[in-house]
Design an enzyme around this catalytic site. Structure first.
Site, short mmCIF file in Angstrom:
data_model
loop_
_atom_site.label_atom_id
_atom_site.label_comp_id
_atom_site.label_asym_id
_atom_site.label_seq_id
_atom_site.Cartn_x
_atom_site.Cartn_y
_atom_site.Cartn_z
N GLY A 93 0.84 -1.19 0.00
CA GLY A 93 0.00 0.00 0.00
C GLY A 93 0.87 1.25 0.00
N GLY A 117 -0.42 4.61 0.30
CA GLY A 117 -1.11 5.82 0.74
C GLY A 117 -0.21 6.59 1.69
N LEU A 118 -0.82 7.40 2.54
CA LEU A 118 0.00 8.21 3.45
C LEU A 118 0.88 7.33 4.32
CD1 LEU A 118 -2.35 11.09 4.55
CD2 LEU A 118 -0.45 11.15 2.96
N ALA A 119 0.32 6.30 4.92
CA ALA A 119 1.12 5.47 5.81
C ALA A 119 2.19 4.71 5.02
CB ALA A 119 0.22 4.49 6.57
N GLY A 120 1.78 4.05 3.95
CA GLY A 120 2.72 3.24 3.19
C GLY A 120 3.76 4.07 2.46
N ARG A 160 -18.40 13.42 14.21
CA ARG A 160 -19.07 12.79 13.07
C ARG A 160 -20.17 11.81 13.45
NH1 ARG A 160 -13.73 11.92 9.25
NH2 ARG A 160 -13.58 14.13 8.73
N HIS A 182 -17.57 5.76 5.60
CA HIS A 182 -16.43 6.57 5.21
C HIS A 182 -15.09 6.02 5.70
CE1 HIS A 182 -14.04 10.06 4.36
NE2 HIS A 182 -13.83 10.35 5.63
N GLU A 217 -4.93 3.39 8.56
CA GLU A 217 -6.30 2.93 8.73
C GLU A 217 -6.38 1.42 8.88
OE1 GLU A 217 -8.96 4.29 5.65
OE2 GLU A 217 -10.75 3.45 6.61
N LEU A 268 -5.24 11.62 8.41
CA LEU A 268 -3.99 12.01 7.74
C LEU A 268 -2.87 12.04 8.77
CD1 LEU A 268 -5.30 14.87 5.43
CD2 LEU A 268 -5.23 12.42 5.03
#
Ligand code: FES
Lengths: 265, 636
Positions: free
Chosen positions: B40, B42-45, B330, B401, B425, B441
């Protein structure tokens, strides 16, 4: 979560089908029936694909992911226009209310030497990644950086940098350009970073390396058609190209470059 | 089994520092001998792969998209939290920590959240250095906005494209490492199995999504950064390719899956228009800074919004939660919206919507200011709905979400399987039962830039690099099993398409395991899901072949995994006989407010897979609160 059934638009699609990179490919005709004006363009293709599967045929392959206009994955020439007949939008955000019942729609992949077709509407855009790898970054290491507010940046520059940084790397600029030039893409990155003090330090090396990488990938050059600006889903301005050219001129010593207008398409 | 989260001892504020001192290091000259697989981007990966490569490890990164720049972190709009206290409004690391634990309804591990709040400030500095064009004021300083669940302005943003800009920052750092030769990116690959040798994670099995080949990759550690699972509801704000597959396959190899029932339903999404819909689009929570939520007071009122006079409107969030108003968290804002619609006061098609109205802000600040703040969101709204949000209120409705649950990890972000790390996540660690806006984020980048580079060394220093490679028979066994599964899916040739099954599963999940869950609805789901799964394996029609691009096959294995995982989600929800955060059991409420049961459920539920159609085993990690008091979560 329930809603109305599909709508009542009927359309004729002419879709590019190509089994793999070696296949020659051809346009094939399909009927899209019962389409609702509230559908997105890709949802319309979903309906067509479900129909093809039911008939035991191979569904149309196309790239997509976020379906909200930000990941840059979707990539289709729709009636000859990258991302179709709406402005500041990607194909996944295009809605069927832009079409009329009975319309014929031609759907093709991005076409450029640097973007080989993998299957149907799916192309390989690895060339854009390689351009970023050439120098599309600041060389900041993780950790050991100053406080975020230690670097003051004028609002004007921060905003202009953000305008350029909005690029989603979809490649529509390349696909629309008669020269298959990636100048808008490259200039957006050169400007995004060059407009900020953190990125300015390496601006000269960056612009040289990125333009070289762009040429090596087989993209053409800019001859001021501005098709890129017209179809960019994020409204990136061609003035960034002039800005990049100025930055390139400023690099000393300026490496002599051969101008290859018209190549690469 | 009672699980131990391994939070270090000592005072809260010193735990991370002390732990960093105690952990083992890998000598710089030895780092390149270790191979790390990061799944992955994304931000983490992206952040993890870039940073680990920069440190000198030999990194291979994987993503199913065509480029490492496209992961769904990119779609986050509103912003990223940090405890900088630039606005001088009384923010602090402790306050960010407290808000996050409270926002999560006291269902997260204290030490992990405190560390997150601590490194939040480094993230902003790092991103600025990378050239992330955060919003600035005229003096050139960084600007902040407010987000739900906080009474301070601590959210940094880049127009409505914050996630995109942070991800591009990480992607560029990653690209720099690719050029340096320390990271290799494998795009268009999907992980389909975790290879475990002697109880330790040693590699992965992937499908090459272009050639169809099943490929083996070995590593001394595997880092999963594979995002969330709310596409189990079919319609969600996630990208089409988001799935539980990587995490679920790891769970089937022994990693515990924690708190799957904690799912976030986001209050401000564009309502659904029809059955053709493939996904729902989020409108950033930041809009609630300037937009007011309301519904007509009268039931079944179908006048146009402009025709409804002020005193016939119910600004329900301001009424119910005066101190947080439209910036209520939320879970609470979503339930309140559903309440209005259930009371037959919803608006738009099917009455499934409420208004988000900017008229007052436009009057106060001028349209230009609103355009500057949210221009791209208004544009997006208009493209989808054909309505102008400046002229008439937007219509919004809650949609799945984010998933707070995920693979269980300890303080080092390591799962119960040694060598398997899980970030962002994909893990369960910091958001408890509800995540606050602008914190996803923050977590992704904290885990990737500032946690894993330290904690992974402590594991690697204890093992011999390259001891197990893809020559080990486990790799072939794993590849064979994956191939057999592909063949099986292609051979069914049934009557229903993959997405028909996905839609049906989504309906079951939304109706029974959605925003309101009950003993009866959950038991119903536990009957319906296995039946649908059985039908799937007999009646699905997966077209195309094995050795080519095959998007139907990709969807088929993702849906097959959701059909197993959805059952676990329902089971976890049934087990948790309390309401907390995003998990709302109708039996446990106090006039619509969630009623927690700290005496019996103050634990993380980590489930051990025992086989499809077999009951999973529940392991508990008790949550201890030493620094803050468990309180009823009030935003009134
Ligand atoms: S699918 Fe992401 S931009 Fe179209």
């Amino acid at each position: 979560m329930s809603g109305s059934a599909h709508g009542n638009m009927n359309l004729t699609l002419h879709v590019w089908r190509q089994k793999d990179a070696k296949d020659k490919g051809r346009l094939e005709q399909y009927e899209a029936k019962g389409i609702s004006p509230d559908m997105s363009f890709l949802e319309m293709l979903d309906v067509v694909n479900e129909d093809l599967i039911k008939k035991g045929k191979d569904p149309i392959v196309f790239d997509h992911d976020c379906r909200e206009g930000i990941c840059g994955m979707c990539s289709q020439m729709i009636n000859g226009i990258a991302h179709g007949p709406d402005t500041d939008i990607t194909a996944c955000q295009l809605h069927m209310r832009k079409f009329k019942d009975g319309d014929a729609i031609f759907i093709e992949p991005w076409r450029a030497k640097a973007f080989p077709v993998l299957k149907d509407l799916m192309v390989d855009r690895g060339a854009l990644d390689r351009i970023i790898q050439s120098y599309g970054y600041t060389s900041a290491k993780t950790g050991g950086v100053p406080d975020g507010n230690a670097i003051l940046i004028s609002k004007e520059n921060a905003d202009l940098s953000m305008d350029a940084a909005a690029c989603i790397g979809c490649g529509a600029c390349v696909a629309s350009c008669p020269n298959a030039s990636a100048m808008l893409f490259v200039s957006a990155k050169v400007s995004h970073l060059g407009l900020l003090p953190q990125g300015e330090v390496e601006a000269a090396r960056r612009v040289r390396a990125m333009v070289e990488a762009m040429d090596a990938e087989g993209f053409g050059n800019c001859t001021n058609h501005y098709e890129c600006e017209a179809t960019c889903p994020k409204g990136i301005k061609a003035t960034f190209i002039s800005r990049m050219n100025r930055e390139l001129m400023k690099t000393i010593p300026c490496p002599p470059r051969e101008v290859k207008a018209g190549g690469g398409a | 089994m009672i699980l131990d989260g391994k939070a270090p001892s000592g005072p809260l504020a010193q735990k991370w520092d002390k732990h960093r001192q105690d952990m083992k290091l890998v000598n710089p000259a030895n780092k390149r001998k270790y191979k790390i697989l990061v799944v992955g981007t994304g931000l983490a990966g992206g952040a993890a792969a870039a940073t680990l490569g920069e440190l000198g490890y030999n990194v291979e990164a994987f993503c199913y998209q065509d480029s490492a720049r496209r992961a769904h972190s990119i779609a986050a709009q509103g912003g990223i939290n940090a405890a900088k206290n630039y606005p001088n409004d009384s923010d602090s690391i402790f306050r960010l920590f407290y808000d996050t634990v409270k926002g999560g309804d006291f269902r997260a591990r204290e030490a992990d959240v405190y560390r997150l709040a601590t490194v939040s400030n480094n993230i902003i500095d790092q991103c600025v250095a990378q050239g992330v064009p955060f919003a600035r004021d005229y003096a050139g300083y960084l600007d902040n906005r407010s987000f739900g669940g906080a009474q301070v302005s601590r959210t940094f943003y880049a127009r409505g494209q914050t996630g995109q800009q942070l991800l591009i920052g990480a992607y560029q750092a990653l690209s720099r490492q690719v050029k340096a030769g320390s990271v290799k990116v494998h795009a268009r690959r999907e992980m389909l199995d975790l290879v475990v040798v002697d109880g330790q994670a040693k590699g992965i099995t992937c499908r090459n999504l272009v050639t169809g080949q099943i490929e083996s990759f070995w590593g001394d550690a595997v880092v999963l950064c594979t995002g969330g699972y709310v596409n189990v509801f079919y319609l969600s704000t996630n990208a089409m390719g988001c799935s539980v597959t990587a995490g679920w396959r790891a769970a089937k190899k022994g990693a515990f899956f924690a708190n799957p029932c904690y799912t976030q339903i986001h209050p401000t999404c564009i309502p659904q228009t029809g059955d053709h819909q493939s996904k729902l689009t989020l409108m950033s929570e930041s809009l609630r800074n300037d937009g007011r939520c309301w519904a007509p007071k009268k039931q079944g009122d179908n006048r146009a919004p402009g025709q409804i006079p002020e005193d016939e409107r119910d600004y329900y969030l301001e009424r119910k939660y005066p101190s947080f108003g439209n910036l209520a968290p939320r879970d609470i804002a979503s339930r309140a919206a559903k309440e209005q619609c259930d009371d037959n006061r919803g608006v738009g098609p099917g009455g499934r919507g409420v208004y988000l109205d900017f008229a007052d802000s436009i009057k106060r600040l001028g349209q230009e200011k609103i355009e500057e703040r949210y221009g791209n969101l208004f544009q997006m709204y208009e493209k989808i709905t054909d309505e102008n949000g400046y002229k008439q209120p937007m219509r919004i409705y809650p949609a799945p979400h984010y998933s707070m649950g995920g693979l269980w990890v300890d303080y080092n972000c390591m799962s119960n399987l040694p060598g398997l790390f899980v970030l962002g996540e994909a893990n369960f660690s910091v958001h408890g039962a509800n995540r606050l806006g602008a914190s996803a984020l923050m977590q992704g980048l904290a885990d990737g830039y500032f946690v894993i580079p330290y904690t992974i060394a402590d594991y690697l220093a204890r093992i011999t690099p390259g001891k197990v490679t893809d020559a080990h028979p486990e790799f072939k066994a794993s590849a064979d099993a994956v191939k057999a599964e592909m063949d099986k899916l292609l051979a069914i040739k049934g009557k229903k398409t993959v997405s028909e099954f996905h839609r049906e599963l989504g309906k079951i999940m939304w109706n029974n395991v959605g925003m309101a869950r009950s003993d009866a609805s959950l038991k119903e789901a536990l009957k319906l899901i296995p039946a649908l799964r059985e039908e799937f394996w007999q009646n699905v029609n997966v077209t195309g072949g094995n050795g080519e691009v095959n998007q139907q096959l990709e969807n088929a294995w993702r849906v097959a995994d959701f059909l197993e995982f959805g059952e676990l989600l329902a089971r976890d929800a049934l087990n948790r006989k309390e309401s907390c955060g995003g998990h709302f059991r109708v039996e446990y409420q106090d006039k619509g407010e969630a009623q927690r049961d700290d005496e019996n459920y103050c634990y993380a539920a980590a489930w051990e897979f025992k086989g499809v159609d077999k009951e999973p085993e529940l392991h508990k990690e008790p949550l201890k609160f030493e620094n803050i008091e468990l309180a009823v979560r009030s935003y009134k």
